[in-house]
Scaffold this motif. Sequence first.
Motif, PDB file in Angstrom:
ATOM      1  N   SER A  32       0.833  -1.203   0.000  1.00 25.37           N
ATOM      2  CA  SER A  32       0.000   0.000   0.000  1.00 25.37           C
ATOM      3  C   SER A  32       0.866   1.251   0.000  1.00 25.37           C
ATOM      4  CB  SER A  32      -0.921   0.019   1.216  1.00 25.37           C
ATOM      5  OG  SER A  32      -1.803  -1.062   1.186  1.00 25.37           O
ATOM      6  N   ALA A  33       1.934   1.213   0.792  1.00 23.88           N
ATOM      7  CA  ALA A  33       2.847   2.359   0.853  1.00 23.88           C
ATOM      8  C   ALA A  33       3.481   2.611  -0.501  1.00 23.88           C
ATOM      9  CB  ALA A  33       3.913   2.122   1.915  1.00 23.88           C
ATOM     10  N   LEU A  34       3.941   1.571  -1.171  1.00 28.71           N
ATOM     11  CA  LEU A  34       4.547   1.741  -2.490  1.00 28.71           C
ATOM     12  C   LEU A  34       3.537   2.278  -3.498  1.00 28.71           C
ATOM     13  CD1 LEU A  34       6.735  -1.484  -2.689  1.00 28.71           C
ATOM     14  CD2 LEU A  34       7.503   0.877  -2.347  1.00 28.71           C
ATOM     15  N   GLY A  35       2.313   1.769  -3.451  1.00 24.49           N
ATOM     16  CA  GLY A  35       1.277   2.253  -4.356  1.00 24.49           C
ATOM     17  C   GLY A  35       0.930   3.713  -4.112  1.00 24.49           C
ATOM     18  N   ALA A  36       0.819   4.103  -2.840  1.00 15.67           N
ATOM     19  CA  ALA A  36       0.494   5.494  -2.514  1.00 15.67           C
ATOM     20  C   ALA A  36       1.640   6.423  -2.903  1.00 15.67           C
ATOM     21  CB  ALA A  36       0.172   5.626  -1.023  1.00 15.67           C
ATOM     22  N   PHE A  37       2.883   5.994  -2.651  1.00 15.16           N
ATOM     23  CA  PHE A  37       4.033   6.799  -3.074  1.00 15.16           C
ATOM     24  C   PHE A  37       4.065   6.945  -4.598  1.00 15.16           C
ATOM     25  CE2 PHE A  37       6.295   5.792   1.052  1.00 15.16           C
ATOM     26  CZ  PHE A  37       6.310   7.100   1.498  1.00 15.16           C
ATOM     27  N   ALA A  38       3.727   5.886  -5.309  1.00 19.78           N
ATOM     28  CA  ALA A  38       3.702   5.949  -6.773  1.00 19.78           C
ATOM     29  C   ALA A  38       2.612   6.904  -7.252  1.00 19.78           C
ATOM     30  CB  ALA A  38       3.493   4.556  -7.350  1.00 19.78           C
ATOM     31  N   ALA A  39       1.449   6.859  -6.622  1.00 22.15           N
ATOM     32  CA  ALA A  39       0.367   7.774  -7.001  1.00 22.15           C
ATOM     33  C   ALA A  39       0.747   9.217  -6.687  1.00 22.15           C
ATOM     34  CB  ALA A  39      -0.926   7.392  -6.284  1.00 22.15           C
ATOM     35  N   GLY A  40       1.364   9.447  -5.524  1.00 22.94           N
ATOM     36  CA  GLY A  40       1.830  10.790  -5.183  1.00 22.94           C
ATOM     37  C   GLY A  40       2.893  11.283  -6.152  1.00 22.94           C
ATOM     38  N   SER A  41       3.763  10.386  -6.573  1.00 18.02           N
ATOM     39  CA  SER A  41       4.785  10.753  -7.562  1.00 18.02           C
ATOM     40  C   SER A  41       4.158  11.082  -8.906  1.00 18.02           C
ATOM     41  CB  SER A  41       5.786   9.611  -7.719  1.00 18.02           C
ATOM     42  OG  SER A  41       6.426   9.355  -6.502  1.00 18.02           O
ATOM     43  N   MET A  42       3.126  10.339  -9.294  1.00 18.56           N
ATOM     44  CA  MET A  42       2.435  10.621 -10.553  1.00 18.56           C
ATOM     45  C   MET A  42       1.799  12.004 -10.495  1.00 18.56           C
ATOM     46  SD  MET A  42       1.726   9.401 -13.525  1.00 18.56           S
ATOM     47  CE  MET A  42       1.315   7.716 -13.833  1.00 18.56           C
ATOM     48  N   TRP A  43       1.180  12.336  -9.358  1.00 19.13           N
ATOM     49  CA  TRP A  43       0.590  13.663  -9.217  1.00 19.13           C
ATOM     50  C   TRP A  43       1.663  14.753  -9.239  1.00 19.13           C
ATOM     51  CZ3 TRP A  43      -3.965  15.287 -10.278  1.00 19.13           C
ATOM     52  CH2 TRP A  43      -5.068  14.458 -10.142  1.00 19.13           C
ATOM     53  N   SER A  44       2.838  14.472  -8.683  1.00 19.59           N
ATOM     54  CA  SER A  44       3.904  15.486  -8.722  1.00 19.59           C
ATOM     55  C   SER A  44       4.386  15.706 -10.155  1.00 19.59           C
ATOM     56  CB  SER A  44       5.059  15.098  -7.803  1.00 19.59           C
ATOM     57  OG  SER A  44       5.729  13.956  -8.285  1.00 19.59           O
ATOM     58  N   LEU A  45       4.465  14.649 -10.937  1.00 19.16           N
ATOM     59  CA  LEU A  45       4.824  14.805 -12.345  1.00 19.16           C
ATOM     60  C   LEU A  45       3.762  15.602 -13.100  1.00 19.16           C
ATOM     61  CD1 LEU A  45       6.216  11.253 -13.166  1.00 19.16           C
ATOM     62  CD2 LEU A  45       7.507  13.399 -13.063  1.00 19.16           C
ATOM     63  N   ILE A  46       2.508  15.367 -12.797  1.00 17.49           N
ATOM     64  CA  ILE A  46       1.432  16.126 -13.430  1.00 17.49           C
ATOM     65  C   ILE A  46       1.522  17.592 -13.027  1.00 17.49           C
ATOM     66  CG2 ILE A  46      -1.076  16.464 -13.435  1.00 17.49           C
ATOM     67  CD1 ILE A  46      -1.324  13.394 -13.378  1.00 17.49           C
ATOM     68  N   ALA A  47       1.841  17.856 -11.753  1.00 18.33           N
ATOM     69  CA  ALA A  47       1.970  19.245 -11.296  1.00 18.33           C
ATOM     70  C   ALA A  47       3.096  19.963 -12.028  1.00 18.33           C
ATOM     71  CB  ALA A  47       2.217  19.277  -9.788  1.00 18.33           C
ATOM     72  N   VAL A  48       4.192  19.275 -12.241  1.00 14.17           N
ATOM     73  CA  VAL A  48       5.339  19.898 -12.898  1.00 14.17           C
ATOM     74  C   VAL A  48       5.113  20.032 -14.402  1.00 14.17           C
ATOM     75  CG1 VAL A  48       7.763  19.551 -13.472  1.00 14.17           C
ATOM     76  CG2 VAL A  48       6.991  19.182 -11.150  1.00 14.17           C
ATOM     77  N   CYS A  49       4.596  19.001 -15.018  1.00 14.49           N
ATOM     78  CA  CYS A  49       4.512  18.962 -16.498  1.00 14.49           C
ATOM     79  C   CYS A  49       3.210  19.477 -17.067  1.00 14.49           C
ATOM     80  CB  CYS A  49       4.723  17.527 -16.983  1.00 14.49           C
ATOM     81  SG  CYS A  49       6.298  16.838 -16.539  1.00 14.49           S
ATOM     82  N   ARG A  50       2.122  19.425 -16.318  1.00 13.23           N
ATOM     83  CA  ARG A  50       0.816  19.722 -16.903  1.00 13.23           C
ATOM     84  C   ARG A  50       0.051  20.843 -16.207  1.00 13.23           C
ATOM     85  NH1 ARG A  50       2.889  17.977 -20.719  1.00 13.23           N
ATOM     86  NH2 ARG A  50       2.859  15.798 -21.326  1.00 13.23           N
ATOM     87  N   SER A  51       0.742  21.684 -15.438  1.00 12.06           N
ATOM     88  CA  SER A  51       0.044  22.817 -14.828  1.00 12.06           C
ATOM     89  C   SER A  51      -0.122  23.919 -15.864  1.00 12.06           C
ATOM     90  CB  SER A  51       0.813  23.333 -13.615  1.00 12.06           C
ATOM     91  OG  SER A  51       2.052  23.860 -14.012  1.00 12.06           O
ATOM     92  N   PRO A  52      -1.231  24.682 -15.794  1.00  7.58           N
ATOM     93  CA  PRO A  52      -1.480  25.687 -16.818  1.00  7.58           C
ATOM     94  C   PRO A  52      -0.539  26.874 -16.757  1.00  7.58           C
ATOM     95  CG  PRO A  52      -3.255  25.661 -15.211  1.00  7.58           C
ATOM     96  CD  PRO A  52      -2.331  24.530 -14.876  1.00  7.58           C
TER      97      PRO A  52
END
Length: 113
Positions: free
Chosen positions: A57-77
Amino acid sequence: MMWQDLVFMTGSSLSIVFLAPTLRDADARVPLGTSLPSMAIGLVYGMTFATLGMTFSALGAFAAGSMWSLIAVCRSPTDATTLTRRDGLRLFGHDLRRWVDRRLPEATPTDYF
């Protein structure tokens, strides 16, 4: 392994699968008000699951948080990379000054006598 660990890991994995198209789409724009809180929640959940001994669960949550951080960096308006600390403090000071100016009542000459 607890069955709950498997359920949470499956949920995190599904969120990563659903977020992947957003990261791949160069035209996607996700506001920072959405991506940053989601990133923080994912990372906090990851830490919490890790302290409970729920490794998957920890690895999955860290992966989801990392995906959101990539979206914040790459896909913010906005171009979030150009905002410096000094600019952030200047903007905060400007907003604070506007807020205080709106809160202060207008003084009249009769208030002084």
